[in-house]
Design a protein around this motif. Structure first.
Motif, short mmCIF file in Angstrom:
data_model
loop_
_atom_site.label_atom_id
_atom_site.label_comp_id
_atom_site.label_asym_id
_atom_site.label_seq_id
_atom_site.Cartn_x
_atom_site.Cartn_y
_atom_site.Cartn_z
N GLU A 96 -4.38 -7.52 -2.93
CA GLU A 96 -5.62 -6.75 -3.01
C GLU A 96 -6.07 -6.64 -4.46
O GLU A 96 -5.22 -6.57 -5.36
CB GLU A 96 -5.40 -5.33 -2.47
CG GLU A 96 -5.00 -5.29 -1.01
CD GLU A 96 -4.75 -3.86 -0.54
OE1 GLU A 96 -5.57 -3.33 0.20
OE2 GLU A 96 -3.72 -3.27 -0.95
N THR A 97 -7.37 -6.56 -4.67
CA THR A 97 -7.86 -6.33 -6.04
C THR A 97 -8.11 -4.84 -6.26
O THR A 97 -8.17 -4.39 -7.39
CB THR A 97 -9.20 -7.09 -6.29
OG1 THR A 97 -10.06 -6.81 -5.19
CG2 THR A 97 -8.98 -8.58 -6.41
N VAL A 98 -8.22 -4.11 -5.17
CA VAL A 98 -8.48 -2.68 -5.30
C VAL A 98 -7.21 -1.93 -5.66
O VAL A 98 -6.10 -2.41 -5.45
CB VAL A 98 -9.06 -2.08 -3.99
CG1 VAL A 98 -10.41 -2.66 -3.69
CG2 VAL A 98 -8.10 -2.30 -2.83
N GLY A 99 -7.40 -0.74 -6.23
CA GLY A 99 -6.25 0.12 -6.51
C GLY A 99 -6.08 1.11 -5.38
O GLY A 99 -6.36 0.79 -4.22
N VAL A 100 -5.65 2.32 -5.71
CA VAL A 100 -5.38 3.29 -4.65
C VAL A 100 -6.63 4.04 -4.23
O VAL A 100 -6.62 4.79 -3.26
CB VAL A 100 -4.29 4.31 -5.08
CG1 VAL A 100 -2.97 3.62 -5.24
CG2 VAL A 100 -4.69 5.02 -6.36
N GLY A 101 -7.75 3.81 -4.93
CA GLY A 101 -9.02 4.46 -4.57
C GLY A 101 -8.84 5.96 -4.53
O GLY A 101 -8.14 6.55 -5.35
N GLY A 102 -9.44 6.59 -3.53
CA GLY A 102 -9.33 8.05 -3.43
C GLY A 102 -8.08 8.48 -2.69
O GLY A 102 -7.92 9.65 -2.38
N GLY A 107 -4.94 8.35 -3.69
CA GLY A 107 -3.81 8.43 -4.59
C GLY A 107 -2.70 9.37 -4.13
O GLY A 107 -1.52 9.03 -4.18
N GLY A 108 -3.10 10.55 -3.65
CA GLY A 108 -2.11 11.55 -3.23
C GLY A 108 -1.24 11.02 -2.10
O GLY A 108 -0.01 11.10 -2.13
N TYR A 109 -1.91 10.43 -1.09
CA TYR A 109 -1.17 9.86 0.04
C TYR A 109 -0.33 8.67 -0.43
O TYR A 109 0.87 8.58 -0.15
CB TYR A 109 -2.15 9.42 1.14
CG TYR A 109 -1.60 8.33 2.03
CD1 TYR A 109 -0.63 8.61 2.99
CD2 TYR A 109 -2.01 7.01 1.87
CE1 TYR A 109 -0.11 7.60 3.79
CE2 TYR A 109 -1.49 5.99 2.65
CZ TYR A 109 -0.54 6.30 3.61
OH TYR A 109 -0.02 5.29 4.37
N TYR A 110 -0.97 7.78 -1.19
CA TYR A 110 -0.31 6.51 -1.53
C TYR A 110 0.94 6.75 -2.36
O TYR A 110 1.96 6.08 -2.19
CB TYR A 110 -1.28 5.58 -2.28
CG TYR A 110 -0.74 4.18 -2.39
CD1 TYR A 110 -1.02 3.23 -1.41
CD2 TYR A 110 0.09 3.82 -3.45
CE1 TYR A 110 -0.50 1.96 -1.49
CE2 TYR A 110 0.61 2.55 -3.53
CZ TYR A 110 0.32 1.62 -2.55
OH TYR A 110 0.86 0.36 -2.63
N ASP A 111 0.87 7.70 -3.27
CA ASP A 111 2.01 7.90 -4.17
C ASP A 111 3.25 8.38 -3.41
O ASP A 111 4.38 8.17 -3.86
CB ASP A 111 1.64 8.89 -5.29
CG ASP A 111 2.59 8.76 -6.47
OD1 ASP A 111 2.88 7.61 -6.87
OD2 ASP A 111 3.08 9.80 -6.95
N LEU A 124 7.88 -12.48 1.24
CA LEU A 124 6.77 -11.56 1.50
C LEU A 124 6.29 -10.98 0.16
O LEU A 124 7.11 -10.69 -0.71
CB LEU A 124 7.20 -10.39 2.40
CG LEU A 124 8.03 -10.69 3.64
CD1 LEU A 124 8.27 -9.41 4.44
CD2 LEU A 124 7.35 -11.71 4.52
N ARG A 125 5.01 -10.80 0.05
CA ARG A 125 4.47 -10.28 -1.22
C ARG A 125 3.19 -9.50 -0.93
O ARG A 125 2.32 -9.98 -0.21
CB ARG A 125 4.19 -11.47 -2.13
CG ARG A 125 3.36 -11.23 -3.33
CD ARG A 125 3.24 -12.49 -4.18
NE ARG A 125 2.50 -13.57 -3.53
CZ ARG A 125 1.88 -14.57 -4.18
NH1 ARG A 125 1.94 -14.64 -5.49
NH2 ARG A 125 1.23 -15.52 -3.52
N THR A 126 3.09 -8.32 -1.48
CA THR A 126 1.85 -7.56 -1.35
C THR A 126 1.68 -6.68 -2.58
O THR A 126 2.67 -6.21 -3.16
CB THR A 126 1.84 -6.69 -0.07
OG1 THR A 126 0.58 -6.03 0.02
CG2 THR A 126 2.94 -5.64 -0.06
N GLY A 127 0.44 -6.46 -2.97
CA GLY A 127 0.24 -5.59 -4.12
C GLY A 127 -1.21 -5.24 -4.33
O GLY A 127 -2.11 -5.87 -3.75
N LYS A 128 -1.40 -4.22 -5.13
CA LYS A 128 -2.75 -3.75 -5.47
C LYS A 128 -3.11 -4.19 -6.87
O LYS A 128 -2.22 -4.43 -7.70
CB LYS A 128 -2.79 -2.23 -5.38
CG LYS A 128 -2.67 -1.73 -3.95
CD LYS A 128 -3.04 -0.28 -3.85
CE LYS A 128 -3.08 0.16 -2.41
NZ LYS A 128 -4.15 -0.50 -1.63
N LYS A 129 -4.41 -4.23 -7.13
CA LYS A 129 -4.94 -4.58 -8.45
C LYS A 129 -4.40 -5.94 -8.91
O LYS A 129 -4.03 -6.10 -10.08
CB LYS A 129 -4.60 -3.49 -9.47
CG LYS A 129 -5.38 -2.21 -9.27
CD LYS A 129 -6.64 -2.18 -10.08
CE LYS A 129 -7.37 -0.84 -9.88
NZ LYS A 129 -8.45 -0.64 -10.81
#
Ligand code: NAP
Length: 484
Positions: free
Chosen positions: A216-222, A224-228, A327-332
């Motif tokens: 993904e090119t996006v980050g955690v967007g809004g 953040g609280g959940y994602y962290d 397997l590989r996945t990531g943000k930004k």
């Protein structure tokens, strides 16, 4: 292509969280497109339910706006919005209170399929199931659609399964993973099991390795609280990547039926080896120029949550013994790409000499962007100069292959919602599958926690941490490029 829309009987659909982001961006525009495709009989009802104080008309205005903003509406479809809104209503309901529930029950039509979409936070799933039951809405024809995350570990997933099971049978529970609704994912099954070409080669003898990438090119967007609290392992690997792995690795089911398919997927999860910690790389994106770091995005200066995971996984069974799955996945990351690549072994002997260029066949299945498949084959480079080999892709991008009808291909959410209405659970996860996936994931996360593991930093816009590249290099392989 002739588009074939399977008619359905009139239905009632309640969207709990009908004012939320998912409902506005995906569910409501998707339903509108199905309406335009003629798949929503006149008497069908869609009822939004949430705590916000709005009435039917207020909700219709919100739905109209959502369709315009997120629906990709053509001029022709624009004219149908009012008709669609005629099927829409709203009930103010608190999942944890009693207000509004009787009124909601009164809106239900007797003896027809009723689907309840739980598009709310997971802490409310139990309360909703309980109230649907106590207010008499959990009829034999009722179905519930449960969004991710389905638990955050094995214990919580079991507890959630047990709570839902108090009020609904497994045949009434639709655990949604929208990756399974993607055209390419279903096509993966068509390609494997509808052709004789691939299946004989689909094993350790002919496949060198398999790569599954969700970049993904996006980050955690809004979020953040959940994602962290979650991280890439829980947010992506345990569900989406695991489901893709299952479809790639599973044995042919006897029939394309819900339990036949899900039985085979479950066997794959149960055949997964525990992962050697040396075969996993965790990463976290770091600031580059004006692009903030993960820690800044989630406002947690010492966070050790991973926004990237790469791992080597083994399916220990007869078919796949010794074949690694990466397997590989990531943000930004540098590009947005979801792809499964089946990399076949080299031809056993080159009759053309070693320096003529030999390439492995690769079947790549793209989930996004440009859903489609490509098969890389080796041919002679055209022209004089002797026998030089070159790799060319046999490309099938669905949008090109299907021509103007490509727009008629429903997106993942629309397809899955219509499957719920039709009562087809094939593309939904069964409770035991979800639990098995957590049982495999939990020790990995616990290992990180007990070792105090800190993710490797990677630059925003890169392909992930250096160590992830090394994971492949050590095995004499390399990741497929993530294109910007
Ligand atoms: P959201 O924008 O925060 O919406 C939550 C919805 O729940 C709102 O409509 C809210 O409306 C309603 N709600 C909250 N508390 C309630 C209560 N006590 N009783 C009744 N309704 C209540 O969240 P979302 O992004 O739409 O996500 C919904 C679910 O889908 C979550 O489980 C999320 O993890 C999952 N999901 C979302 C996405 C996505 O792209 N957004 C993708 C995958 C999965 P009121 O405030 O009016 O009550």
């Amino acid at each position: 292509m002739v588009s074939r829309v399977i008619p359905v009987d009139p239905f009632d659909l309640v969207i709990f969280g009908g004012t939320g982001d998912l409902a506005r961006r995906k569910i409501l525009p998707g339903l509108f497109r199905r309406f335009c495709a003629g798949q929503m009989p006149d008497e069908s009802r869609i009822i939004g339910a949430a705590r916000s104080e709005i009435d039917d008309d207020g909700y219709r205005a919100m739905v109209r706006e959502s369709i315009r903003e997120f629906g990709g509406v053509s001029e022709e479809q624009e004219a149908s919005i009012d008709d669609f809104l005629g099927r829409i209503g709203y009930e103010q309901v608190d999942a944890t209170g009693e207000a509004g529930w009787e009124a909601l029950a009164a809106r239900m039509t007797e003896d027809r399929v009723r689907a309840f979409y739980f598009s709310v936070g997971p802490s409310l799933f139990g309360a909703l199931a309980e109230r649907l039951h106590s207010y008499g809405m959990a009829s034999a024809k009722a179905r519930i659609v449960v969004e991710k995350p389905f638990g955050h570990d094995l214990g919580s997933a079991r507890a959630l399964n047990a709570t839902l099971a108090q009020h609904f049978d497994e045949e009434q529970i639709y655990r949604i993973d929208h990756y399974l609704g993607k055209e390419t994912v279903q096509n993966l099954m068509a390609v494997r099991f509808g052709n004789t070409l691939f299946e004989p080669l689909w094993n350790a003898q002919y496949v060198d390795h398999i790569q599954i990438t969700v970049a993904e090119t996006v980050g955690v967007g809004g979020r953040g609280g959940y994602y962290d609290k979650s991280g890439a392992m829980r947010d992506m690997v345990q569900n989406h990547l695991m489901q893709l792995l299952c479809l790639i690795a599973m044995e042919p089911p006897a029939r394309f039926e819900p339990n036949a398919v899900r039985d085979e997927k479950l066997k794959v999860i149960r055949a997964l080896d525990p992962v050697d910690p040396h075969h996993i790389v965790r990463g976290q994106y770091d600031a580059v120029g004006s692009e903030p770091s993960y820690r800044t995005d989630v406002e947690a200066p010492r966070s050790t949550t991973e926004s990237f995971v790469a791992m080597r996984v083994h399916v220990s069974n007869w078919r796949w013994a010794g074949t690694p799955f990466y397997l590989r996945t990531g943000k930004k990351l540098r590009g947005r790409a979801s792809e499964i690549a089946v990399v076949f072994k080299d031809a056993p002997h080159s009759i053309f000499g070693v320096d003529k260029g030999r390439h492995a066949n690769v079947l790549s299945i793209r989930l996004q962007p440009n859903e489609g498949m490509t098969l890389d084959v080796t041919i002679k480079e055209p022209g004089p100069g002797g026998m030089r080999l070159v790799e060319v892709p046999l490309d099938m991008t669905f949008a090109d292959a299907l021509g103007p009808d490509a727009e008629a291909v429903p997106d993942a959410y629309e397809r899955l919602i219509m499957d719920v209405i039709r009562g087809n659970q094939t593309l939904f996860m069964r409770g035991d599958e979800v639990e098995a996936a957590w049982a495999w994931t939990d020790p990995i996360i616990e290992g990180w926690q007990s070792r105090g593991d800190v993710p490797k930093l990677y630059d925003v816009g890169s392909s992930g941490p250096e160590d992830a590249l090394m994971l492949m290099h050590r095995d004499g392989r390399k990741w497929r490029e993530i294109r910007a």
